[in-house]
Design an enzyme around this catalytic site. Structure first.
Site, PDB file in Angstrom:
ATOM      1  N   SER A  14       0.824  -1.222   0.000  1.00 40.23           N
ATOM      2  CA  SER A  14       0.000   0.000   0.000  1.00 40.23           C
ATOM      3  C   SER A  14       0.852   1.264   0.000  1.00 40.23           C
ATOM      4  CB  SER A  14      -0.906   0.007   1.230  1.00 40.23           C
ATOM      5  OG  SER A  14      -1.710  -1.139   1.231  1.00 40.23           O
ATOM      6  N   GLY A  15       1.884   1.317   0.842  1.00 33.12           N
ATOM      7  CA  GLY A  15       2.708   2.517   0.952  1.00 33.12           C
ATOM      8  C   GLY A  15       3.522   2.761  -0.299  1.00 33.12           C
ATOM      9  N   THR A  41       0.903  -6.715   1.925  1.00 31.84           N
ATOM     10  CA  THR A  41       0.259  -7.436   3.027  1.00 31.84           C
ATOM     11  C   THR A  41      -1.211  -7.078   3.152  1.00 31.84           C
ATOM     12  OG1 THR A  41       2.338  -7.517   4.236  1.00 31.84           O
ATOM     13  CG2 THR A  41       0.334  -7.822   5.527  1.00 31.84           C
ATOM     14  N   CYS A  42      -1.535  -5.796   3.138  1.00 32.20           N
ATOM     15  CA  CYS A  42      -2.913  -5.380   3.420  1.00 32.20           C
ATOM     16  C   CYS A  42      -3.896  -6.008   2.435  1.00 32.20           C
ATOM     17  CB  CYS A  42      -3.015  -3.860   3.387  1.00 32.20           C
ATOM     18  SG  CYS A  42      -4.689  -3.265   3.618  1.00 32.20           S
ATOM     19  N   CYS A  47      -5.324  -6.965   5.938  1.00 30.33           N
ATOM     20  CA  CYS A  47      -6.589  -6.255   6.192  1.00 30.33           C
ATOM     21  C   CYS A  47      -7.757  -6.740   5.339  1.00 30.33           C
ATOM     22  CB  CYS A  47      -6.431  -4.761   5.917  1.00 30.33           C
ATOM     23  SG  CYS A  47      -4.820  -4.080   6.287  1.00 30.33           S
ATOM     24  N   LYS A  50      -8.618 -10.590   5.718  1.00 32.34           N
ATOM     25  CA  LYS A  50      -9.023 -10.737   7.122  1.00 32.34           C
ATOM     26  C   LYS A  50     -10.445 -10.225   7.325  1.00 32.34           C
ATOM     27  CE  LYS A  50      -8.898  -7.467   9.585  1.00 32.34           C
ATOM     28  NZ  LYS A  50      -7.767  -6.865  10.252  1.00 32.34           N
ATOM     29  N   TYR A 177      -3.262  -7.574  17.896  1.00 32.23           N
ATOM     30  CA  TYR A 177      -4.327  -7.435  16.906  1.00 32.23           C
ATOM     31  C   TYR A 177      -4.648  -8.773  16.231  1.00 32.23           C
ATOM     32  CZ  TYR A 177      -3.740  -2.273  16.354  1.00 32.23           C
ATOM     33  OH  TYR A 177      -3.700  -0.914  16.510  1.00 32.23           O
ATOM     34  N   GLU A 181      -8.146 -10.845  16.674  1.00 31.29           N
ATOM     35  CA  GLU A 181      -9.063 -10.907  15.533  1.00 31.29           C
ATOM     36  C   GLU A 181      -9.298 -12.356  15.093  1.00 31.29           C
ATOM     37  OE1 GLU A 181      -7.276  -8.256  12.658  1.00 31.29           O
ATOM     38  OE2 GLU A 181      -8.218  -6.503  13.571  1.00 31.29           O
ATOM     39  N   GLY A 262       3.598 -11.348  16.690  1.00 30.70           N
ATOM     40  CA  GLY A 262       4.141 -10.100  16.159  1.00 30.70           C
ATOM     41  C   GLY A 262       4.763 -10.253  14.788  1.00 30.70           C
ATOM     42  N   THR A 306      -1.905   0.409   7.538  1.00 37.51           N
ATOM     43  CA  THR A 306      -1.934   0.749   6.115  1.00 37.51           C
ATOM     44  C   THR A 306      -2.145   2.245   5.854  1.00 37.51           C
ATOM     45  OG1 THR A 306      -2.725  -1.449   5.600  1.00 37.51           O
ATOM     46  CG2 THR A 306      -3.174   0.250   3.953  1.00 37.51           C
ATOM     47  N   HIS A 431     -31.522   9.067  16.589  1.00 36.37           N
ATOM     48  CA  HIS A 431     -32.140   8.011  17.394  1.00 36.37           C
ATOM     49  C   HIS A 431     -32.957   7.045  16.545  1.00 36.37           C
ATOM     50  CE1 HIS A 431     -33.606   6.297  21.107  1.00 36.37           C
ATOM     51  NE2 HIS A 431     -34.842   6.366  20.644  1.00 36.37           N
ATOM     52  N   GLU A 436     -25.331   7.575  19.120  1.00 36.45           N
ATOM     53  CA  GLU A 436     -25.901   8.742  19.805  1.00 36.45           C
ATOM     54  C   GLU A 436     -25.436   8.833  21.262  1.00 36.45           C
ATOM     55  OE1 GLU A 436     -30.193   8.709  20.687  1.00 36.45           O
ATOM     56  OE2 GLU A 436     -30.192   6.570  20.266  1.00 36.45           O
TER      57      GLU A 436
END
Ligand code: NDP
Length: 458
Positions: A14-15, A41-42, A47, A50, A177, A181, A262, A306, A431, A436
């Site tokens: 991504s980067g 990876t993402c 991401c 996943k 994370y 997850e 990690g 990301t 509502h 809210e």
């Protein structure tokens, strides 16, 4: 064969893709070097797949809830991992195609192969030499495989996302994370999960309220939580792995074990100065220790998210090839843990905010959400606002509960704009929603910090 570029980027995640496309749009001649698939990876291993698995897992709860709402569902629904894996493979291939097309349309040359920085301004890929005054390292990170003796025999999240069938039982090692997850998802998909982590609560660094909510949600989903207990070593046995614990705890055998202890930056062999753990050291302008080489994203091991890598990539391209240098403000990075229900945060945890010496007003609420309360469910949504008592500014918003990432993303805009608690108070509620409650928090739960003790005001 030698080729000349203005920028050579290592890593088409991504980067790297964001930086390369922005640089090309600003008129630079750009090559991007990738040894695996384009997307990183993402898109391919993180991401995106996943979240697609999380959607799949979410149906497990939805089927149960549907009955409570009056649906007659005949028979027990079954999950077919092979079906999901094939659909996931098709979707990630489609996304890879989109990335390749976008790079091509931007005029970025994709160079396939493993790139190495051979000398200042020279990247070698196979037999080819790419020359550029500027090199960008965006090589990401990969799962750690030496955190516990024997852990290299475990599956990683990459492997999990490629499974064609799920194990009946699994151990998840780690409390970050990925562990939280995947433990939450696997439990919904019918796997008996045991999660081992070394702290008292999972998700170190998050607000204590969210960490407690995470542990409660995992336990409610049937995950066996071994808090403060990680194996000393793992060994292969027939049909799986043995987890050996210290302190007289019995060894436990599992057919499948997920290593979620990690990730480590892909920084080896680049010749750049790194911190302990392998993160490439960069200054405020993302320069590495080597002139002409910059680095962004997970390889720098700071905020491994990301959107941070993308923002850094674009800012760097603007700085190098645009009219004026630009930096990304990373002082308030929102993040989410896509458990079921999810968690999300923007701003510091209460502990981190207290460490700044400020006096804080804490507003908290917990309630049973309408959707599950209707069917007698025990699920609880929790929310917290941390307010600077000195100037009424909202420093942080934390939430555990359905739609938390969607809600916190919206609040992140308010916090970026410097919203005060009075701004929340004068905002009319929508509502009935869960969101809210963030504008209906009137009672201060506690006043803490600022040199004084804690006082309960609620
Ligand atoms: P994390 O850093 O989040 O968690 C690693 C976990 O492994 C921690 O619980 C840590 O324990 C534990 N651990 C580390 N070493 C050992 C050891 N030797 N023995 C036992 N336990 C150990 O990493 P993840 O792999 O979960 O995720 C990597 C990064 O990817 C994250 O930091 C995040 O930035 C990003 N990510 C973001 C997601 C999102 O935005 N939703 C989703 C997935 C990943 P301790 O806490 O005690 O150190």
């Amino acid at each position: 064969m030698d080729s000349e570029f203005d920028l050579v980027t290592l890593g088409a995640g991504s980067g790297g893709v964001a930086a390369s496309r922005r640089a090309a749009a600003l008129g630079a001649r750009v090559a991007i070097v990738e040894g695996r698939r384009v997307g990183g990876t993402c898109v391919l291993r993180g991401c995106v797949p996943k979240k697609l698995l999380m959607y799949a897992a979410g149906y497990a709860d939805a089927f149960g809830e549907a009955r409570g709402y009056g649906w007659q569902l005949d028979g027990e629904p079954r999950f077919d991992m092979a079906h999901w894996a094939a659909a996931k493979a098709a979707e990630t291939a489609r996304l890879e195609g989109v990335y390749r097309r976008l790079l091509g349309e931007s005029g970025v040359e994709i160079v396939e192969g493993q790139g190495t920085i051979e000398a200042p301004g020279v990247v070698a890929v196979g037999g080819r030499r790419l020359r550029a005054r500027r090199i960008l390292v965006a090589t990401g990170a990969a799962p750690v495989t030496d955190s516990i003796p024997g852990i290299e025999a475990c599956a990683t999240s990459d492997d999990l996302l490629d499974l064609r069938a799920l194990p009946a039982r699994a151990a998840v090692l780690g409390g970050g994370y990925i562990a939280a997850e995947f433990a939450a998802m696997l439990a919904r998909l019918g796997v008996a999960v045991t999660m081992c982590y070394r702290a008292e609560q999972p998700l170190r660094g998050f607000d204590a309220m969210l960490r407690e909510a995470a542990a409660e949600a995992l336990a409610a989903a049937g995950v066996e939580l071994l808090a403060g207990r990680v194996p000393r070593a793992l060994s292969r046995i027939d049909g799986g792995l043995r987890l050996e614990f210290d302190g007289g705890d019995a060894a436990r055998d599992f057919p499948w074990v997920l290593n979620a202890t990690g990730r480590r930056p892909n920084s080896a062999g680049l010749g750049l100065a790194t911190r302990q753990g392998g993160g490439v050291i960069v200054d405020d302008e993302l320069r590495t220790s080597v002139p002409g080489v910059w680095a962004i994203g997970d390889v720098t091991d700071r905020h491994n998210l990301t959107p941070v890598a993308i923002a850094e990539g674009r800012a760097l391209a603007d700085s190098l090839f645009g009219p004026a240098p630009r930096r990304v403000d990373l002082s308030r990075v929102a993040s989410a843990v896509f458990m079921i229900p999810p968690l999300a945060s923007v701003g510091p945890s209460e502990e981190q905010a207290l460490a700044t010496g400020r006096k804080l007003k804490i507003f908290e609420t917990a309630f049973r959400p309408m959707r599950t309360a209707f069917i007698g469910g025990a699920e609880r949504t929790r929310m917290k606002l941390i307010v600077d008592a000195a100037d009424d500014r909202v420093l942080a918003a934390h939430m555990a509960g359905a739609d938390a990432p969607e809600i916190i993303q919206g609040l992140a805009v308010a916090l970026s704009a410097g919203a005060r608690k009075a701004d929340f108070d004068r905002t009319l509620a929508m509502h009935p929603t869960a969101a809210e409650e963030f504008v209906l928090l009137r009672e201060v739960s506690r006043v803490v910090g600022g040199g004084g003790g804690s006082s309960s005001a609620a």
